[in-house]
Design a protein around this motif. Structure first.
Motif, mmCIF file in Angstrom:
data_model
loop_
_atom_site.group_PDB
_atom_site.id
_atom_site.type_symbol
_atom_site.label_atom_id
_atom_site.label_comp_id
_atom_site.label_asym_id
_atom_site.label_seq_id
_atom_site.Cartn_x
_atom_site.Cartn_y
_atom_site.Cartn_z
ATOM 1 N N TYR A 249 32.307 -44.265 -20.937
ATOM 2 C CA TYR A 249 33.652 -44.469 -20.394
ATOM 3 C C TYR A 249 34.519 -43.261 -20.713
ATOM 4 O O TYR A 249 34.449 -42.678 -21.781
ATOM 5 C CB TYR A 249 34.292 -45.787 -20.856
ATOM 6 N N TYR A 250 35.290 -42.861 -19.679
ATOM 7 C CA TYR A 250 36.081 -41.633 -19.698
ATOM 8 C C TYR A 250 37.550 -41.967 -19.444
ATOM 9 O O TYR A 250 37.866 -43.026 -18.895
ATOM 10 C CB TYR A 250 35.613 -40.690 -18.586
ATOM 11 N N ALA A 251 38.433 -41.033 -19.790
ATOM 12 C CA ALA A 251 39.861 -41.194 -19.507
ATOM 13 C C ALA A 251 40.077 -41.265 -17.991
ATOM 14 O O ALA A 251 40.882 -42.058 -17.506
ATOM 15 C CB ALA A 251 40.669 -40.052 -20.107
ATOM 16 N N ASN A 252 39.347 -40.434 -17.223
ATOM 17 C CA ASN A 252 39.397 -40.479 -15.760
ATOM 18 C C ASN A 252 38.114 -39.875 -15.207
ATOM 19 O O ASN A 252 37.263 -39.410 -15.968
ATOM 20 C CB ASN A 252 40.643 -39.753 -15.215
ATOM 21 N N GLU A 253 37.959 -39.886 -13.873
ATOM 22 C CA GLU A 253 36.696 -39.439 -13.275
ATOM 23 C C GLU A 253 36.459 -37.942 -13.359
ATOM 24 O O GLU A 253 35.368 -37.476 -13.079
ATOM 25 C CB GLU A 253 36.564 -39.935 -11.826
ATOM 26 N N LYS A 254 37.471 -37.164 -13.772
ATOM 27 C CA LYS A 254 37.310 -35.718 -13.896
ATOM 28 C C LYS A 254 37.092 -35.262 -15.348
ATOM 29 O O LYS A 254 36.876 -34.094 -15.607
ATOM 30 C CB LYS A 254 38.540 -35.015 -13.316
ATOM 31 N N SER A 255 37.136 -36.195 -16.283
ATOM 32 C CA SER A 255 36.988 -35.856 -17.710
ATOM 33 C C SER A 255 35.640 -35.214 -17.994
ATOM 34 O O SER A 255 34.621 -35.611 -17.438
ATOM 35 C CB SER A 255 37.120 -37.115 -18.573
ATOM 36 N N LYS A 256 35.664 -34.228 -18.888
ATOM 37 C CA LYS A 256 34.426 -33.554 -19.302
ATOM 38 C C LYS A 256 33.783 -34.280 -20.495
ATOM 39 O O LYS A 256 32.571 -34.280 -20.645
ATOM 40 C CB LYS A 256 34.729 -32.102 -19.703
ATOM 41 N N GLN A 257 34.595 -34.872 -21.339
ATOM 42 C CA GLN A 257 34.127 -35.519 -22.570
ATOM 43 C C GLN A 257 34.387 -37.027 -22.483
ATOM 44 O O GLN A 257 35.497 -37.444 -22.197
ATOM 45 C CB GLN A 257 34.908 -34.921 -23.748
ATOM 46 N N PRO A 258 33.365 -37.865 -22.725
ATOM 47 C CA PRO A 258 33.612 -39.306 -22.687
ATOM 48 C C PRO A 258 34.484 -39.765 -23.852
ATOM 49 O O PRO A 258 34.434 -39.192 -24.934
ATOM 50 C CB PRO A 258 32.214 -39.912 -22.770
ATOM 51 N N LYS A 259 35.296 -40.788 -23.614
ATOM 52 C CA LYS A 259 36.070 -41.424 -24.688
ATOM 53 C C LYS A 259 35.131 -42.227 -25.582
ATOM 54 O O LYS A 259 35.399 -42.437 -26.759
ATOM 55 C CB LYS A 259 37.114 -42.377 -24.093
ATOM 56 N N GLY A 260 34.051 -42.701 -24.975
ATOM 57 C CA GLY A 260 33.073 -43.474 -25.724
ATOM 58 C C GLY A 260 31.784 -43.609 -24.945
ATOM 59 O O GLY A 260 31.749 -43.430 -23.729
ATOM 60 N N THR A 261 30.723 -43.902 -25.656
ATOM 61 C CA THR A 261 29.411 -44.056 -25.043
ATOM 62 C C THR A 261 28.558 -44.944 -25.944
ATOM 63 O O THR A 261 28.716 -44.921 -27.161
ATOM 64 C CB THR A 261 28.774 -42.662 -24.845
ATOM 65 N N PHE A 262 27.715 -45.766 -25.338
ATOM 66 C CA PHE A 262 26.801 -46.583 -26.136
ATOM 67 C C PHE A 262 25.561 -46.922 -25.324
ATOM 68 O O PHE A 262 25.603 -47.005 -24.101
ATOM 69 C CB PHE A 262 27.481 -47.863 -26.661
ATOM 70 N N SER A 263 24.443 -47.068 -26.026
ATOM 71 C CA SER A 263 23.194 -47.471 -25.393
ATOM 72 C C SER A 263 23.300 -48.958 -25.078
ATOM 73 O O SER A 263 23.673 -49.747 -25.944
ATOM 74 C CB SER A 263 22.021 -47.225 -26.337
ATOM 75 N N ILE A 264 22.982 -49.348 -23.842
ATOM 76 C CA ILE A 264 23.110 -50.762 -23.488
ATOM 77 C C ILE A 264 21.870 -51.572 -23.851
ATOM 78 O O ILE A 264 21.848 -52.777 -23.652
ATOM 79 C CB ILE A 264 23.443 -50.952 -21.994
ATOM 80 N N GLU A 265 20.858 -50.902 -24.397
ATOM 81 C CA GLU A 265 19.648 -51.623 -24.788
ATOM 82 C C GLU A 265 20.004 -52.707 -25.809
ATOM 83 O O GLU A 265 20.804 -52.468 -26.713
ATOM 84 C CB GLU A 265 18.628 -50.644 -25.379
ATOM 85 N N HIS A 266 19.459 -53.881 -25.642
ATOM 86 C CA HIS A 266 19.679 -55.064 -26.492
ATOM 87 C C HIS A 266 21.043 -55.720 -26.281
ATOM 88 O O HIS A 266 21.356 -56.704 -26.941
ATOM 89 C CB HIS A 266 19.462 -54.757 -27.983
ATOM 90 N N TYR A 267 21.882 -55.166 -25.412
ATOM 91 C CA TYR A 267 23.154 -55.816 -25.079
ATOM 92 C C TYR A 267 22.898 -56.895 -24.037
ATOM 93 O O TYR A 267 21.860 -56.905 -23.373
ATOM 94 C CB TYR A 267 24.166 -54.797 -24.519
ATOM 95 N N SER A 268 23.839 -57.802 -23.898
ATOM 96 C CA SER A 268 23.804 -58.741 -22.782
ATOM 97 C C SER A 268 25.168 -58.694 -22.115
ATOM 98 O O SER A 268 26.178 -58.409 -22.758
ATOM 99 C CB SER A 268 23.458 -60.151 -23.254
ATOM 100 N N ALA A 269 25.179 -58.957 -20.806
ATOM 101 C CA ALA A 269 26.415 -58.903 -20.023
ATOM 102 C C ALA A 269 26.673 -60.277 -19.427
ATOM 103 O O ALA A 269 25.741 -60.949 -18.975
ATOM 104 C CB ALA A 269 26.277 -57.871 -18.913
ATOM 105 N N ARG A 270 27.941 -60.697 -19.443
ATOM 106 C CA ARG A 270 28.281 -61.977 -18.821
ATOM 107 C C ARG A 270 29.745 -61.978 -18.399
ATOM 108 O O ARG A 270 30.586 -61.299 -18.999
ATOM 109 C CB ARG A 270 27.995 -63.146 -19.760
#
Length: 175
Positions: A49-70
């Protein structure tokens, strides 16, 4: 913990889904939690996730492995409560998002669940189609196909009989 190299918003690898979402911040203010608009990108194993679509550096990042979405509706009290979803993993941070529409939230959850199923499996998952939707292909001329019975399949009841003396190879002249 695996270190995820940062990538610019335009180049996070094989993008499966991207778009603006509101992400709930970890810090709670006097008025409750803050929602920040973020450009979110999902690739084969990582959520950026980034501040906007032109950002060079992400605000945060995580591996979604072992996550669940609902989909969850308890995150907001306003008209956008049906647009919310969360990503959870035991022992890790829970990420909460609001999509622009309920359909968009459902699409994010579907994409993440499909990807998680793919990551946890050695085979590539495929959605089973209902038989009514299957198209039948016939390689017979369309003019003949109306009156032709389908006798191209092998009859499993009859044994495969080979006729002795017949050679399956054609003898070419001059050999």
């Amino acid at each position: 913990l695996e270190e995820i190299p940062p990538k610019p918003a335009q180049d996070p690898g094989n993008i499966l889904k991207q778009g603006f979402l509101e992400k709930r911040s970890r810090e709670h203010s006097f008025f409750g939690s803050e929602w920040q608009k973020r450009w979110c990108v999902l690739n084969r194993k990582t959520f950026y996730y980034y501040a906007n679509e032109k950002s060079k550096q992400p605000k945060g990042t995580f591996s979604i492995e072992h996550y669940s979405a609902r989909l969850v509706s308890h995150l907001r009290k306003d008209s956008r409560k049906k647009c919310c979803f969360e990503l959870t993993c035991p022992g890790k941070r829970t990420y909460e998002f609001t999509a622009p529409s309920p359909a968009e939230a459902e699409d994010w959850v579907d994409q993440i669940q499909f990807l998680l199923k793919d990551l946890s499996s050695l085979t590539i998952p495929c959605e089973e189609e209902e038989e009514e939707e299957e198209e039948l292909y016939n390689d017979v001329d369309s003019s003949d196909s109306m009156n032709t019975s389908h006798n191209t399949t092998l009859n499993q009841d009859e044994p495969n009989v080979e006729v002795e003396g017949e050679d399956i190879y054609e003898v070419l002249p001059g050999e």
